[in-house]
Write an enzyme that holds these catalytic residues in place. Structure first.
Site, short mmCIF file in Angstrom:
data_model
loop_
_atom_site.label_atom_id
_atom_site.label_comp_id
_atom_site.label_asym_id
_atom_site.label_seq_id
_atom_site.Cartn_x
_atom_site.Cartn_y
_atom_site.Cartn_z
N LEU A 24 104.31 9.29 111.85
CA LEU A 24 105.33 10.30 111.54
C LEU A 24 105.20 11.55 112.42
O LEU A 24 106.20 12.23 112.67
CB LEU A 24 105.19 10.67 110.04
CG LEU A 24 106.15 11.68 109.45
CD1 LEU A 24 107.61 11.28 109.66
CD2 LEU A 24 105.87 11.86 107.95
N ASP B 143 87.88 16.46 113.75
CA ASP B 143 87.87 15.86 112.42
C ASP B 143 87.99 16.99 111.41
O ASP B 143 87.03 17.72 111.16
CB ASP B 143 86.58 15.06 112.22
CG ASP B 143 86.53 14.39 110.86
OD1 ASP B 143 87.33 14.78 109.97
OD2 ASP B 143 85.70 13.48 110.68
N THR C 229 103.34 10.49 98.87
CA THR C 229 103.89 9.14 98.95
C THR C 229 104.44 8.65 97.61
O THR C 229 103.98 9.09 96.54
CB THR C 229 102.76 8.19 99.41
OG1 THR C 229 103.18 6.84 99.24
CG2 THR C 229 101.48 8.36 98.58
N TYR D 90 94.24 4.53 97.37
CA TYR D 90 95.13 5.38 98.18
C TYR D 90 95.99 6.25 97.26
O TYR D 90 96.03 7.48 97.41
CB TYR D 90 96.01 4.49 99.07
CG TYR D 90 97.08 5.23 99.85
CD1 TYR D 90 96.75 6.17 100.81
CD2 TYR D 90 98.44 4.97 99.61
CE1 TYR D 90 97.74 6.85 101.53
CE2 TYR D 90 99.42 5.63 100.33
CZ TYR D 90 99.07 6.57 101.28
OH TYR D 90 100.05 7.24 101.98
N1 LIG Z 1 104.05 5.73 107.11
C1 LIG Z 1 104.63 5.62 105.92
O1 LIG Z 1 105.38 4.64 105.65
C2 LIG Z 1 104.41 6.68 104.87
C3 LIG Z 1 105.08 6.55 103.65
C4 LIG Z 1 104.94 7.55 102.67
C5 LIG Z 1 104.11 8.63 102.91
N2 LIG Z 1 103.44 8.71 104.10
C6 LIG Z 1 102.57 9.88 104.30
O2 LIG Z 1 103.00 10.54 105.48
C7 LIG Z 1 101.89 11.15 106.13
C8 LIG Z 1 101.83 10.67 107.58
O3 LIG Z 1 101.72 9.25 107.57
P1 LIG Z 1 101.56 8.40 108.91
O4 LIG Z 1 102.16 7.06 108.63
O5 LIG Z 1 102.02 9.19 110.08
O6 LIG Z 1 99.97 8.25 108.95
P2 LIG Z 1 99.07 7.70 110.17
O7 LIG Z 1 99.92 7.03 111.19
O8 LIG Z 1 97.95 6.94 109.55
O9 LIG Z 1 98.49 9.05 110.83
C9 LIG Z 1 97.49 9.79 110.20
C10 LIG Z 1 97.20 11.02 111.04
O10 LIG Z 1 96.10 11.73 110.41
C11 LIG Z 1 95.12 12.02 111.40
N3 LIG Z 1 93.81 12.09 110.75
C12 LIG Z 1 93.27 11.19 109.89
N4 LIG Z 1 92.07 11.61 109.48
C13 LIG Z 1 91.85 12.80 110.11
C14 LIG Z 1 90.79 13.74 110.09
N5 LIG Z 1 89.70 13.53 109.36
N6 LIG Z 1 90.89 14.86 110.87
C15 LIG Z 1 92.01 15.08 111.62
N7 LIG Z 1 93.06 14.22 111.66
C16 LIG Z 1 92.97 13.09 110.91
C17 LIG Z 1 95.24 10.89 112.39
O11 LIG Z 1 94.64 11.32 113.61
P3 LIG Z 1 94.07 10.25 114.70
O12 LIG Z 1 95.19 9.26 114.92
O13 LIG Z 1 93.83 11.10 115.89
O14 LIG Z 1 92.86 9.63 114.09
C18 LIG Z 1 96.76 10.76 112.48
O15 LIG Z 1 97.29 11.75 113.31
C19 LIG Z 1 100.66 10.78 105.29
O16 LIG Z 1 100.39 11.83 104.39
C20 LIG Z 1 101.11 9.56 104.51
O17 LIG Z 1 100.41 9.47 103.29
C21 LIG Z 1 103.57 7.78 105.08
#
Ligand SMILES: NC(=O)c1ccc[n+]([C@@H]2O[C@H](COP(=O)([O-])OP(=O)(O)OC[C@H]3O[C@@H](n4cnc5c(N)ncnc54)[C@H](OP(=O)(O)O)[C@@H]3O)[C@@H](O)[C@H]2O)c1
Length: 270
Positions: free
Chosen positions: A15, A43, A105, A128
């Protein structure tokens, strides 16, 4: 008005780039943080890191997209999930209050009471969902704001997201089983990002908001619709029944947020 400086944490995820683009499109000055890249490549769950990044980047507001978002990873290490999905947003909210917009979520619900509006009680099934529900509670308790999103889809150069999984399988000639009994209200990531950008810039917005997609459908129906919209053959998609007790069967969201595009238009852009 002075150009606001917005920090997007978790900017390298699926996202993240959509949110950065939506904010830049609204003339915000955007800075980014994530583990692997960004203005702060750190981190954020490490002790003192939230303070250090906020001090170094001095944002006016923060959109928090950092998550441990894979269900299996969270089941294997629920303590880490709690740390990343609850403690970290709690730390941000304690420092930022309403200047934090935190993303959560539909998986905070158990799937037995759909469709869900903002007053529905959370009842998560998975580690989760439990960790995300705890994150929401902490953020709201510190005066921060929470937006719950549904299953997201859209183009992604790393094959992430609900539609990229389907287009990659079809392009690679691989069979893909899709659940007929798992219902969501899918939303294009670009539309989710527009909503997040608008809400970040408007401190008068709601404390807790659902931004779901325009249509309820099962994973299987979603796969069929993606293929139809992109003129792909659905022959490699196979229907399957989900038996996993950790996956809610129907977490459709009721959303008051105005839809700017039809589902058909979102699918053509998948
Ligand atoms: N994708 C969906 O369908 C969906 C649906 C509903 C809600 N959401 C919510 O939307 C948000 C974004 O989702 P997404 O799909 O974009 O997630 P994602 O692709 O898994 O990305 C997670 C992000 O968090 C970063 N991250 C994780 N642990 C970290 C840490 N300890 N320190 C710093 N950065 C960290 C990752 O960095 P690195 O990549 O550099 O490790 C990445 O930029 C989340 O809150 C998720 O719960 C997503």
């Amino acid at each position: 008005m002075v150009r606001p400086r917005i920090l997007v944490t978790g900017a390298t995820g699926f996202l993240g780039p959509y949110v950065v683009a939506a904010l830049r499109g609204r003339d915000a000055a955007v800075v980014t943080a994530a583990r692997s890249a960004g203005d702060a490549a750190v981190d954020l769950s490490r002790p003192g890191m939230v303070d250090a990044v906020l001090e170094a980047l001095a944002p006016d507001r923060v959109v928090n997209l950092v998550a441990m978002a894979k269900l299996g990873d969270c089941e294997r290490d629920p303590a880490r999930a709690q740390h990343v999905n609850a403690t970290l947003p709690a730390d941000l909210a304690a420092r930022l209050g309403e200047r934090l917009l935190h993303v959560s979520t539909d998986l905070v619900f158990d799937g037995r009471g759909a469709p869900y509006d903002e007053v529905a009680p959370v009842e998560p099934l998975s580690a989760y969902g439990v960790s995300k529900a705890a994150g929401e509670q902490a953020v709201l308790g510190s005066g921060g704001r929470v937006v719950r999103l549904p299953l997201l889809f859209g183009k992604d150069d790393r094959g992430r997201g609900a539609s990229a999984m389907i287009t990659a399988a079809v392009a690679g000639g691989q069979r893909l089983a899709l659940f007929t009994n798992e219902y969501r209200t899918p939303l294009h990531a670009a539309d989710a990002a527009e909503a997040l950008a608008e809400l970040t810039l408007d401190l008068g917005g709601p404390r807790l908001l659902h931004v779901g997609g325009p249509q309820r459908c099962s994973r299987w129906e979603f796969g069929q619709q993606v293929c139809a919209a992109l003129d792909l053959s659905p022959a490699l998609l196979t229907p399957a029944e989900c038996q996993d007790p950790l996956r809610p069967r129907d977490v459709s969201l009721v959303t008051q947020w105005p839809q700017r595009r039809s589902f058909a238009a979102m699918l053509r852009d998948a």
